[in-house]
Design an enzyme around this catalytic site. Structure first.
Site, PDB file in Angstrom:
ATOM      1  N   ASP A   1       0.861  -1.166   0.000  1.00 24.09           N
ATOM      2  CA  ASP A   1       0.000   0.000   0.000  1.00 24.09           C
ATOM      3  C   ASP A   1       0.911   1.233   0.000  1.00 24.09           C
ATOM      4  O   ASP A   1       2.123   1.128   0.180  1.00 24.09           O
ATOM      5  CB  ASP A   1      -0.932  -0.020   1.215  1.00 24.09           C
ATOM      6  CG  ASP A   1      -2.214   0.762   0.982  1.00 24.09           C
ATOM      7  OD1 ASP A   1      -2.219   1.641   0.099  1.00 24.09           O
ATOM      8  OD2 ASP A   1      -3.212   0.499   1.684  1.00 24.09           O
ATOM      9  N   TRP A   2       0.333   2.404  -0.158  1.00 18.83           N
ATOM     10  CA  TRP A   2       1.093   3.635  -0.471  1.00 18.83           C
ATOM     11  C   TRP A   2       1.694   4.258   0.785  1.00 18.83           C
ATOM     12  O   TRP A   2       1.113   5.127   1.410  1.00 18.83           O
ATOM     13  CB  TRP A   2       0.168   4.610  -1.183  1.00 18.83           C
ATOM     14  CG  TRP A   2       0.247   4.554  -2.674  1.00 18.83           C
ATOM     15  CD1 TRP A   2       0.523   5.585  -3.510  1.00 18.83           C
ATOM     16  CD2 TRP A   2       0.058   3.419  -3.528  1.00 18.83           C
ATOM     17  NE1 TRP A   2       0.525   5.154  -4.825  1.00 18.83           N
ATOM     18  CE2 TRP A   2       0.242   3.837  -4.870  1.00 18.83           C
ATOM     19  CE3 TRP A   2      -0.227   2.069  -3.306  1.00 18.83           C
ATOM     20  CZ2 TRP A   2       0.142   2.980  -5.961  1.00 18.83           C
ATOM     21  CZ3 TRP A   2      -0.335   1.208  -4.384  1.00 18.83           C
ATOM     22  CH2 TRP A   2      -0.158   1.662  -5.684  1.00 18.83           C
TER      23      TRP A   2
END
Length: 781
Positions: A272-273
Site C-alpha cells: 500500500d502507499w
C-alpha cells in the site's frame, strides 16, 4: 587501411553490444532478467512515481500523462520495459477529471460501491460491472485498478466498509472473483486489497491486528483465497497494518507461506502507499515476497542495492521478484501499446450502473406502500439534504469523479414525478451555504474531507412542524433521505454516524405524523455505504429502502424501484444489529476508551488498545456467526431483503459427487409480479473436536427473473474442502466425519428447506503460519 579496420572493429563491437541488449517480450523473460544490472533490478521493484495530486510526475525518465493516477511501476527503456500505470478504485477509475492545458474532461463512471454490488448476490452481473471498469481502466491509459476491496465487515464502525463486500468470507470471495474476472477479461489488471486483516482505519498504518490462526484462515484470509484460486488476480496489495506483530508488507508467513505456498499465487504483490516506514526495512519486504514498493522512493532502490552488496539480501530473492514483475508487465496494455481513447462509453456504462445499483438496493420494510401504482403518486415532498445532494460513493482513494450524479429530485423527475418547489429551494440554498462553511472550517490535517476526495456529508437541518404540514396537502407521498458518508483514514462515530442525530429523528417522526394523519405514505431512503441504527425508528415509515451509495445513476435506480419498473432483489451482506455494541468486536474497536484514560495512557507512553493493537477476542464469531450462534436479536439478519412478490422453496436435494457436493433447490414465484430470489445455503456441521458456529454460508445462487407461477431449479456445487474448519493444532483444514445439514433459505434466519448428507473425514495440510505472539482471551460458546 588501418583506419578502416579500426572503424570496422568498432562497428562490429557496437553491433555485438546492441545485440546483447534484448527487448522484453512474453517469450524472453529469462534473457531480459539475465541482461539486467543490479541497479535496474532494484529500480524495477520500487514504484516510479506518485501522481495522485496532479500531472507531470516522472516515471523512469518519461512524463506520466495520467493525471491523478495513484502510481506506477518504472520504465527501463534499454530493455524495452515500459512503465505501467496504477489507478485507484474500486468503484471506478480514480483520475483527475480535468487537466492543465486542455478543455477536455476525464470523468469516469461512478459504479455502485462494494456493499451495494455484493448485495446483488449476482456474480454474473458483478462480472459485467467489472468488464465496464476494466474497459475504462484501459481506455484511460491505466494498466491496473487498485481493487477490489476485500476486507471483512468485522464491525459496523469501520470507515471503509463501503468499499468492502460483506461480513462473510465466502460471499466476499465469490463477488470479488466475479469482479476480477470481469476487469481482467478486458486486458486490464486488478489489485486485490488490503491483504490482510485491515479491519479498521484508526491507526491503520501501525495497529497490530492480533488474531488467532483459525480466525485468520477461516474469515480474514478465506475471501482472498477464493479470489486467488478462482480468478488469478494480476496483483495483490499488502495492507498497512501489522498482523500478529509483523507488518503485512514484510510478513513472510502472509506473503509467501500462505499466499504462494498454500494457495499457489503466481502474480505480484505490491505495498500500500507508504514508502519507507519506521520499523520495516525495504530488504525485509523484498524477502517477504513484496514485489513492488509503492509509491516508491529513491532511497528504497539504494537500500536494495546495498542490501545485496552487503549480503543482507539474497540476490535470488531479488531475481524472483523481478521475474514476477516482468511476467506482470508483459500482460499490460502499456506493454502491448494499447491505443487508449480517453473516451469511455459512458452511456453503456451508465446503463450497467443503473441496473446493478437497482439490483443491489435492499427493501428493508414495506407495509404495502410500494411499488407506487401508475399515476397514483404525482407529486412527492422530498425531505433530507441528501435527497438533493445524493452520495454516489465514499471518500478517500476509493472516490470517483463522475460526469454527473442523479439525485432523488432528478430521478423522480425522470420518472415523471414532481417534487416540492419550496423544499427544493430550502435544501438547495442550505447545501450551497454548508459547502462554503464546511470547507472554511475544515481542519487542514483532514485531507480526506475535501471535495477532491469525494462528496461530503453536511449536517441535517431542522424543519418546523408548520413547514412540514404545508407540504402535506400538495404532495401524494413523502420521501426522507438519511445520508451517511465515510471513507479512508477515519472510522465512524457511533453517536453521529451509526445512530441517528436528533434532527434526523425529529424529521422522521414529524413527517410521518403529518403525512399519516392525511393517509399518505412515507418512505425512508438510506443513502449510506454502511450499516446504521434502525430499530428505534423503523416502525414510523411505511417503507425503508437501503440504497447504499449506488453510483452516479442512484436517483434513477431508486425511482425504478419505487415505481415498480424493477422489483427489489437485493439482500443484506451483513447483519444489521439493534445497537453497535451488540457486535462483540465493538469491545476491542477504537473509541472504547474515555478521553481521560486515553490521555493518561498517552502521557505514560502505554500501548493503547484499539490503537497500538486490536485483539480479535470474538475469534470466529463475526457477524451472523455470532448473532445466530448466540441467538441475539437483530434489526435485520444477514441475507435479508424483501420483494414485491413471494417465493416458495421446494424439493431440496444434496448429493456427493467425489470431492464436490451438489445442492439443488426449486424456487417458485408464488406472487403476482415478476422477480428474482436468492437461494442461500447454510451448513450446520456435526459436533466434533472443533467448536463451530451454528451455521455458515457455503453456497448461494440467484434465479433469473421469474414470472408469476414460474419455477427454476438451482444447483450449487460445494467442494468438500469448503466445509472444513481450520485445525490449528494440526496446521490443517479439517472436515470432520458425520452428518451435515444443508439449510436453504433467503436469509440466515429464514430457512425454508433442509437436506442432510453423511460425510467422511477430509483433511488438507497447510503451512504453519501467523501464530499469535500474545495470548488472546477468545470468545467461546
Amino acid at each position: 587501411m588501418k583506419r578502416l579496420l579500426t572503424i570496422g572493429l568498432l562497428t562490429a563491437t557496437f553491433a555485438m553490444t546492441t545485440n546483447a541488449q534484448p527487448k522484453l517480450s512474453e517469450n524472453n523473460i529469462d534473457e531480459v532478467l539475465k541482461a539486467m544490472t543490479l541497479e535496474e533490478k532494484a529500480k524495477l521493484l520500487v514504484g516510479g512515481a506518485n501522481n495522485f495530486f496532479g500531472a507531470g510526475a516522472v516515471v523512469g525518465g518519461e512524463a506520466d500523462l495520467v493525471a491523478g493516477a495513484a502510481g506506477t511501476s518504472p520504465a527501463i527503456p534499454r530493455l524495452g520495459i515500459p512503465a505501467t500505470v496504477l489507478t485507484d478504485g474500486p468503484a471506478g477509475v480514480r483520475i483527475d477529471p480535468t487537466r492543465k492545458g486542455t478543455d477536455k474532461t476525464y470523468y469516469a463512471t461512478a459504479f455502485p460501491i462494494g456493499s451495494c454490488l455484493a448485495s446483488t448476490w449476482n456474480t454474473e452481473l458483478v462480472s459485467k460491472v467489472g468488464e465496464a471498469i476494466g474497459n475504462e481502466t484501459k481506455e484511460y491509459r491505466c494498466d491496473v485498478i487498485l481493487g477490489p476491496g476485500m476486507n471483512l465487515h468485522r464491525n459496523p464502525l469501520c470507515g471503509r466498509n463501503f468499499e468492502y463486500y460483506s461480513e462473510d468470507p465466502l460471499l466476499t470471495g465469490k463477488i470479488a472473483a466475479a469482479y476480477i474476472q470481469g476487469v481482467q477479461s478486458q486486458g486490464a489488471g486488478v489489485s486485490a486489497k488490503h491483504f490482510a486483516v485491515n479491519s479498521q482505519e484508526t491507526d491503520r498504518t501501525a495497529v497490530d491486528e492480533r488474531v488467532s490462526q483459525r480466525a485468520a484462515r477461516e474469515l480474514y484470509l478465506r475471501g482472498f483465497e477464493i479470489a486467488v484460486r478462482e480468478s488469478d488476480p494480476w496483483t495483490v496489495m499488502a495492507s498497512y497494518n501489522q498482523v500478529n506483530g509483523e507488518y503485512s508488507m514484510g510478513n513472510h508467513d502472509l506473503l509467501t507461506k500462505i499466499l504462494r505456498d498454500d494457495w499457489g499465487y503466481k502474480g505480484i504483490v505490491m505495498t500500500d502507499w507508504i514508502g519507507i516506514r519506521e520499523g520495516l526495512e525495504t530488504i525485509s519486504e523484498v524477502h517477504a515476497g513484496n514485489d513492488l514498493m509503492e509509491p516508491g522512493q529513491p532511497a528504497q532502490v539504494e537500500e536494495i542495492i546495498k542490501g545485496v552488496k552487503d549480503g543482507k539480501l539474497d540476490i535470488a530473492d531479488v531475481d524472483r521478484n523481478v521475474r514476477r514483475m516482468l511476467e506482470y508487465i508483459v500482460k499490460t496494455p502499456s506493454f502491448h501499446k494499447y491505443p487508449a481513447s480517453n473516451d469511455p462509453d459512458f452511456k453503456a456504462h451508465a446503463a450497467i450502473t443503473r441496473q446493478s445499483a437497482a439490483e443491489g438496493i435492499v427493501l428493508l420494510k414495506n407495509n404495502g406502500a410500494l411499488p407506487w401504482k401508475s399515476g397514483a403518486i404525482k407529486t412527492v415532498a422530498l425531505f433530507g439534504e441528501n435527497s438533493y445532494d445524493f452520495l454516489s460513493g465514499g471518500t478517500g482513494s476509493g472516490c470517483v469523479h463522475p460526469p454527473y450524479v442523479v439525485d432523488m429530485l432528478q430521478g423522480l423527475e425522470n420518472a415523471g414525478i414532481k417534487s416540492s418547489a419550496t423544499l427544493t429551494e430550502i435544501y438547495r440554498k442550505y447545501i450551497d451555504y454548508a459547502r462554503i462553511k464546511f470547507q472554511a472550517e475544515r481542519h487542514p490535517a483532514k485531507w480526506f474531507q475535501t471535495e477532491m476526495m469525494g462528496q461530503q456529508k453536511y449536517p441535517e437541518i431542522s424543519l418546523s412542524p408548520i413547514a412540514i404540514n404545508k407540504e402535506v396537502q400538495a404532495a401524494d407521498a413523502a420521501i426522507i433521505t438519511i445520508g451517511r458518508q465515510a471513507g479512508e483514514g477515519i472510522d465512524r462515530d457511533v453517536n453521529t454516524e451509526f445512530n441517528l442525530i436528533p434532527e434526523e429523528r425529529a424529521l422522521i417522526t414529524d413527517v410521518c405524523n403529518a403525512f399519516h394523519a392525511e393517509g399518505k405514505p412515507v418512505i425512508v431512503i438510506i443513502n449510506s455505504g454502511s450499516v446504521i441504527e434502525t430499530a428505534s425508528w423503523s416502525s414510523y415509515p411505511d417503507a425503508i429502502l437501503c440504497a447504499w451509495q449506488p453510483g452516479m445513476e442512484g436517483g434513477n435506480s431508486i425511482a425504478d424501484l419505487l415505481t415498480g419498473k424493477v422489483n427489489p432483489s437485493g439482500k443484506l451482506t451483513m447483519t444489521w444489529p439493534i445497537a453497535a455494541t451488540d457486535h462483540p468486536s465493538t469491545k476491542n474497536f477504537p473509541g472504547n476508551i474515555d478521553d481521560y484514560t486515553f490521555q493518561v495512557m498517552v502521557g505514560m507512553k502505554m500501548p493503547i488498545p484499539g490503537h497500538a493493537y486490536t485483539n480479535h477476542e470474538e475469534d470466529i464469531y463475526v457477524g451472523y456467526r455470532f448473532f445466530d450462534t448466540f441467538n441475539k436479536e437483530v434489526a435485520y439478519p444477514f441475507g435479508f431483503g424483501l420483494s414485491y412478490t413471494t417465493f416458495a422453496f421446494s424439493k431440496p436435494a444434496v448429493k456427493a459427487n467425489g470431492s464436490t457436493i451438489a445442492v439443488s433447490i426449486t424456487v417458485k414465484n408464488t406472487g403476482n409480479v415478476a422477480g428474482k430470489e436468492v437461494a442461500q445455503v447454510y451448513v450446520q456441521a456435526p459436533k466434533g473436536r472443533l467448536e463451530k458456529p451454528a451455521q455458515e454460508l457455503k453456497a448461494f445462487a440467484k434465479t433469473r427473473e421469474l414470472q408469476p407461477g414460474e419455477s427454476q431449479t438451482l444447483t450449487m456445487n460445494i467442494p468438500v474442502r469448503d466445509l472444513a474448519s481450520f485445525d490449528e493444532a494440526g496446521s490443517q483444514w479439517l472436515t470432520e466425519a458425520g452428518t451435515y445439514t444443508f439449510c436453504i433459505g433467503n436469509s440466515s434466519r429464514n430457512i425454508a428447506a433442509t437436506a442432510q448428507l453423511k460425510l467422511a473425514e477430509y483433511t488438507e495440510k497447510t503451512t504453519n503460519a501467523l501464530a499469535p505472539k500474545q495470548k488472546l482471551n477468545l470468545m467461546h460458546q
